[in-house]
Design a protein around this motif. Sequence first.
Motif, PDB file in Angstrom:
ATOM      1  N   VAL A 230       0.839  -1.203   0.000  1.00  0.00           N
ATOM      2  CA  VAL A 230       0.000   0.000   0.000  1.00  0.00           C
ATOM      3  C   VAL A 230       0.873   1.251   0.000  1.00  0.00           C
ATOM      4  O   VAL A 230       0.622   2.188  -0.764  1.00  0.00           O
ATOM      5  N   LEU A 231       1.905   1.284   0.815  1.00  0.00           N
ATOM      6  CA  LEU A 231       2.793   2.447   0.848  1.00  0.00           C
ATOM      7  C   LEU A 231       3.529   2.634  -0.462  1.00  0.00           C
ATOM      8  O   LEU A 231       3.694   3.761  -0.942  1.00  0.00           O
ATOM      9  N   LEU A 232       3.976   1.551  -1.077  1.00  0.00           N
ATOM     10  CA  LEU A 232       4.668   1.658  -2.363  1.00  0.00           C
ATOM     11  C   LEU A 232       3.748   2.178  -3.460  1.00  0.00           C
ATOM     12  O   LEU A 232       4.202   2.833  -4.395  1.00  0.00           O
ATOM     13  N   LEU A 233       2.465   1.903  -3.346  1.00  0.00           N
ATOM     14  CA  LEU A 233       1.515   2.433  -4.315  1.00  0.00           C
ATOM     15  C   LEU A 233       1.214   3.901  -4.070  1.00  0.00           C
ATOM     16  O   LEU A 233       0.993   4.665  -5.006  1.00  0.00           O
ATOM     17  N   LEU A 234       1.209   4.308  -2.809  1.00  0.00           N
ATOM     18  CA  LEU A 234       0.841   5.685  -2.477  1.00  0.00           C
ATOM     19  C   LEU A 234       2.007   6.662  -2.570  1.00  0.00           C
ATOM     20  O   LEU A 234       1.781   7.861  -2.708  1.00  0.00           O
ATOM     21  N   ILE A 235       3.244   6.182  -2.530  1.00  0.00           N
ATOM     22  CA  ILE A 235       4.400   7.086  -2.587  1.00  0.00           C
ATOM     23  C   ILE A 235       4.391   7.921  -3.868  1.00  0.00           C
ATOM     24  O   ILE A 235       4.582   9.130  -3.804  1.00  0.00           O
ATOM     25  N   PRO A 236       4.153   7.366  -5.061  1.00  0.00           N
ATOM     26  CA  PRO A 236       4.127   8.210  -6.260  1.00  0.00           C
ATOM     27  C   PRO A 236       2.905   9.134  -6.315  1.00  0.00           C
ATOM     28  O   PRO A 236       2.913  10.127  -7.027  1.00  0.00           O
ATOM     29  N   ALA A 237       1.859   8.811  -5.582  1.00  0.00           N
ATOM     30  CA  ALA A 237       0.647   9.623  -5.627  1.00  0.00           C
ATOM     31  C   ALA A 237       0.844  10.968  -4.937  1.00  0.00           C
ATOM     32  O   ALA A 237       0.264  11.963  -5.364  1.00  0.00           O
TER      33      ALA A 237
END
Length: 68
Positions: A12-19
Amino acid sequence: MGALSIWHWVIVLLLLIPAWPAWQIAKRAGLSGAWGLLMIFPVANLIAVWLFAFLSWPVDRHSEIRAN
């Protein structure tokens, strides 16, 4: 079905970092920051990058006003 493991949270964090940076870029481009959430979705992120690249940014609009 147990609780989510640490690996679920890492993903989840790896998905949200670019956001988050995309959220900031969208706000500076004069769009809603929610456009940055498109970075989570595989095909939508490519469309969003193209949109941001060819969009008229506030800096561009400001220089057009000064030129006239």
